[in-house]
Design an enzyme around this catalytic site. Structure first.
Site, PDB file in Angstrom:
ATOM      1  N   LYS A 190     -36.763  21.614 -42.845  1.00 46.02           N
ATOM      2  CA  LYS A 190     -37.244  22.543 -43.856  1.00 46.02           C
ATOM      3  C   LYS A 190     -37.903  21.754 -44.996  1.00 46.02           C
ATOM      4  CE  LYS A 190     -32.786  22.583 -46.204  1.00 46.02           C
ATOM      5  NZ  LYS A 190     -31.636  23.339 -46.665  1.00 46.02           N
ATOM      6  N   HIS A 208     -30.895  29.165 -45.518  1.00 42.95           N
ATOM      7  CA  HIS A 208     -29.435  29.259 -45.500  1.00 42.95           C
ATOM      8  C   HIS A 208     -28.922  30.628 -45.954  1.00 42.95           C
ATOM      9  CE1 HIS A 208     -25.245  28.395 -45.912  1.00 42.95           C
ATOM     10  NE2 HIS A 208     -25.273  28.555 -47.220  1.00 42.95           N
ATOM     11  N   ARG A 229     -14.589  30.665 -47.107  1.00 39.63           N
ATOM     12  CA  ARG A 229     -14.928  29.572 -48.027  1.00 39.63           C
ATOM     13  C   ARG A 229     -15.270  28.320 -47.241  1.00 39.63           C
ATOM     14  NH1 ARG A 229     -10.668  29.155 -52.420  1.00 39.63           N
ATOM     15  NH2 ARG A 229     -11.903  30.913 -53.214  1.00 39.63           N
TER      16      ARG A 229
END
Length: 627
Positions: free
Chosen positions: A298, A390, A515
């Site tokens: 990216k 993302h 998480r």
């Protein structure tokens, strides 16, 4: 004729006529009982002869050492023989005789008369590029390639930009981790390609200091490092990528031999050089004897227009199935766990919709502002670096419908439906920020206006998620390093215990937290009675902390994603239509930024970001969770 009778003879193939009218005749000295004793390479006017070094044994199927692949639109003559130099010997000596083929199938040969009279010792990798130039020959010369039964394909991995920081710190260590854990084939070689003038030993020295074994693989670690480094070679690509790729191909073919070989190319290069490298690779470095896969870093364009233009260009040279657009943030275990959590737990499946979920928050915060000076930082800053891939990919995985199968294409089909269903972002639902402490080069540089913070409220226009806000926040230079997904459920209708809660109704609702950082965990917030004579309720967390549950070191995200590329699993890599759909969401925001309709909010290093984010959350009836 038996192989024993060939002990000191030469095998000859009929001469082949090239497009220039010359004839190439091949002779190979072979021995069925003893190794070759000499190491030489010569090109004569009418023949090519090759003898190999003392470690290489002859292979009895010498008549098949010249092959090519049909139907590719590119003619492949029997190549000019290239030396098998001493650098390959420690690696190849442990392989079976069939892997010791001396041919270089797939290279295109055209030798000048001067080169036909020359010969070079094999102790140096010094192949004239003119001998590697592609030529076109009659279709009748094409031969179909037949892999040897029972032999696993060779795997060549090329890291383009091998001396860069990303390659040293992430790519080579990830490849080594795959190697020592047994997730790479034994017949594998890693090629570093760069403009710098280095030797094999130079590259090995550079990457050796970055290699280490995880705690659960400490036994024999030094031996594993040595074995991996012996499989690592360097190619000086120079400043002409076409010639560089010809060198890379020759080096690969020396190590691969004539048998089935797959190739993986990691393009760790600046965006401005990407197409030139990719085009040269397409024309000169793809294998004719297996698959070729290309990994692209990216950002995937700067906006919708530039992204579509890049996709059109790259598709002129590669099929979509060959392309793997990598974002290391998508290789985290938490992302992989999304589908598992959703589709393998009955307790969550009926709840995953607007009837039970009030809002979803996706948070990515980094406490290190230096990371804002990313390797290829552009004027879009964190939008192209984190949000486009993302954040939006995380939302797609969270919100997609169950795929038909877990096949990569089926998963991508569902992801792109979600991205196409996201409503147009309104400027009032977007906050753009910049950390005051981050600067790049000259203070007047446009990169110093690149956002390091992005927050927005997204809505998905479909039956499952109608009216559910997806609130996203991505920032650098913030107070805490936190990467998590918070799924906030609706409050209990007619809650009998509301008056007994020590907290308000919003905070007393259930919540599922996935998480990733600082400690990977799955948390479920539920209401329970506080011990005692009274009836007081409190919200507690049922937690699965990975480091406590699993006594293993979690693999790095690059290790996971490189393993997926080798396996051909592309579900965590963006397809071209996903790239376009994601830019379609963000391009209106970029246009408004260009018109100064969305102000750039400055914030202090170590803070929670622009204060306006709290008001954006409140606007969409979402309780702010402090960092």
């Amino acid at each position: 004729m038996s192989m024993a009778s060939l002990s000191s003879q030469k095998l000859s193939l009929p001469s082949l006529e090239t497009s220039g009218g010359r004839h190439i005749h091949r002779k190979m000295a072979v021995s069925s009982a003893t190794p070759f004793r000499s190491s030489s390479f010569s090109v004569g006017a009418n023949h090519v002869s090759l003898t190999a070094s003392s470690r290489l044994m002859a292979h009895g199927r010498a008549k098949k050492f010249c092959n090519s692949k049909e139907g590719l639109g590119r003619t492949s003559l029997c190549p000019e023989a290239v030396p098998v130099s001493n650098f390959a010997l420690p690696f190849r000596s442990g392989m079976n005789a069939s892997s010791e083929s001396l041919s270089s199938t797939g290279a295109k040969a055209k030798a000048s008369s001067q080169e036909e009279e020359s010969s070079e010792p094999t102790s140096h990798f010094n192949i004239s590029l003119k001998t590697l130039n592609a030529t076109k020959s009659p279709a009748s010369l094409l031969q179909s390639y037949t892999p040897e039964v029972g032999r696993s394909p060779f795997l060549s991995i090329a890291v383009i930009g091998a001396t860069g920081e990303l390659a040293r710190r992430k790519i080579f260590p990830a490849l080594f981790a795959l190697y020592y854990s047994g997730n790479l084939p034994e017949n594998v070689a890693v090629f570093g390609y760069s403009r710098k003038t280095l030797t094999d030993e130079d590259l090995r020295s550079i990457i050796a200091s970055t290699l280490a074994c995880r705690i659960d693989h400490q036994q024999g670690c030094e031996d594993k490092i040595d074995a991996f480094l012996r499989r690592t070679y360097f190619v000086d690509g120079g400043y002409d990528n076409r010639e560089g790729m010809l060198k890379l191909t020759a080096r690969m073919e020396q190590v691969e031999g004539q048998f089935e070989a797959n190739r993986m190319f990691y393009l760790s290069v600046p965006q401005e050089a990407l197409l030139d490298v990719a085009f040269s690779l397409s024309e000169h470095a793809q294998t004719q004897k297996g698959w070729s896969r290309i990994i692209i870093e990216k950002p995937f364009g700067l906006d919708l227009l530039s992204s579509d233009q890049f996709t059109q260009s790259i598709h002129s040279k590669f099929e979509e199935k060959q392309l793997y657009r990598i974002d290391h943030l998508l290789g985290r275990n938490t992302i992989e766990n999304l589908a598992v959590l959703r589709f393998s737990n009955l307790v969550f499946m009926p709840l995953w919709n607007r009837n039970y979920i009030d809002n979803i928050q996706v948070v990515w915060s980094d406490d290190l502002a230096t990371h804002a000076q990313s390797r290829y930082l552009d004027e879009n800053g964190i939008i192209g670096d984190v949000v486009h891939s993302h954040i939006l990919q995380t939302i797609a995985l969270l919100a997609m419908e169950p795929p038909i199968t877990l096949d990569g294409e089926d998963v991508r089909n569902e992801k792109v439906k979600v991205l196409r269903s996201i409503k147009k972002l309104e400027p009032s639902d977007v906050i753009i920020g910049r950390c005051k402490s981050v600067s790049v080069g000259n203070s007047a540089d446009s990169l110093n206006l690149a956002p390091t913070y992005f927050a927005a409220a997204l809505y998905i226009d479909n039956a499952r998620w109608d009216g559910v806000p997806f609130l996203i926040k991505a920032g650098r230079g913030l107070g805490k390093n936190r990467v998590e997904i918070r799924i906030h459920f609706r409050h209990v209708p007619g809650n009998l215990y509301l008056k007994n809660t020590a907290r308000n109704n919003d905070l007393a609702t259930n919540e599922l937290i996935l998480r990733d950082a600082p400690d990977e965990a799955i948390l479920v917030r539920v209401n329970n009675k506080v011990p005692g004579l009274g009836m007081e309720l409190d919200a507690s967390e049922l937690n699965l902390l990975y480091k406590d549950k699993y006594n293993v070191e979690v693999p790095d995200s690059y290790e996971q994603l490189l393993h997926d590329v080798i396996d051909g699993d592309n579900h965590l890599f963006m397809r071209s239509d996903e790239v376009s759909a994601a830019w379609n969401i963000l391009s209106p925001v970029l246009q408004e930024m260009g018109k100064n309709n969305i102000p750039l909010e400055l914030y202090e290093m170590g803070s929670r970001g622009p204060d306006k984010t709290i008001y954006l959350w409140a606007k969409h009836r979402v309780q702010w969770v402090d960092d």
